[in-house]
Design a protein around this motif. Structure first.
Motif, short mmCIF file in Angstrom:
data_model
loop_
_atom_site.label_atom_id
_atom_site.label_comp_id
_atom_site.label_asym_id
_atom_site.label_seq_id
_atom_site.Cartn_x
_atom_site.Cartn_y
_atom_site.Cartn_z
N LEU A 1 0.83 -1.20 0.00
CA LEU A 1 0.00 0.00 0.00
C LEU A 1 0.87 1.26 0.00
N ASP A 2 1.94 1.25 0.79
CA ASP A 2 2.87 2.39 0.83
C ASP A 2 3.54 2.61 -0.53
N ALA A 3 3.73 1.52 -1.27
CA ALA A 3 4.38 1.61 -2.58
C ALA A 3 3.40 2.05 -3.67
N GLY A 4 2.13 2.25 -3.32
CA GLY A 4 1.18 2.78 -4.29
C GLY A 4 0.13 1.79 -4.79
N ARG A 5 0.16 0.57 -4.31
CA ARG A 5 -0.89 -0.37 -4.71
C ARG A 5 -2.21 0.06 -4.11
#
Length: 176
Positions: free
Chosen positions: A66-70
């Motif tokens: 989630l932090d990586a943009g997923r």
């Protein structure tokens, strides 16, 4: 009667005057059909964890994704052993509402690895938090069928998972 008079109908032009290929032209038949290129295999990443650590490592992996943009709807979490606490919580509202969340696809979905409903997400996190080695290996194979891009395995899913991870990138942070 005053006014314009209709003109006599125009004769159709002779066949030779019509545009387009002559009647004797042949349309080429398509060549032999080539098989569609194989879909790329999803990347596999192993996250070392004991059976007791697997749920915590899976939660960390979801946070990293989630932090990586997923987007949350891109992620499916499957457990081999006991159900994830979030799955247990969602089931407390009833089966119908729980499965509706899978269909809606707007949030991370948690389910048992034996999931038989059609579910395909960009990323699947497989949590090997119990069960037999045979069940873990079977869950790994099923999880591959549910993922489009990345399979993150938290725990030991057997030799097939280790071999797949060895063939691709497995170190560092989870790919976005």
């Amino acid at each position: 009667m005053p006014g314009p008079r209709s003109a006599p109908p125009r004769p159709a032009p002779a066949r030779a005057d019509r545009p387009g290929p002559p009647r004797t032209a042949r349309i080429p038949k398509p060549g032999p059909r080539r098989p569609a290129p194989a879909a790329p295999q999803p990347a596999v990443q192993l996250v070392a964890a004991t059976t007791a650590q697997a749920l915590d490592r899976a939660d960390e992996a979801v946070d990293q994704l989630l932090d990586a943009g997923r987007k949350p709807g891109d992620i499916l979490v499957l457990t081999v052993g006991e159900a994830h606490p979030w799955q247990q919580h969602e089931l407390s509202f009833g089966e119908e509402r729980y499965w509706a969340q899978l269909a809606e696809g707007g949030d991370v979905f948690y389910a048992d690895a034996a999931l038989t409903r059609p579910a395909r997400r960009e990323v699947v996190v497989l949590v090997v938090n119990g069960g037999t080695a045979g069940r873990a290996a079977e869950a790994y194979t099923k999880a591959l069928g549910h993922t489009a891009a990345l399979l993150v395995v938290c725990g030991d899913a057997g030799p097939a998972a280790a071999a797949a991870a060895a063939a691709g990138p497995t170190s560092g942070r989870l790919p976005a």
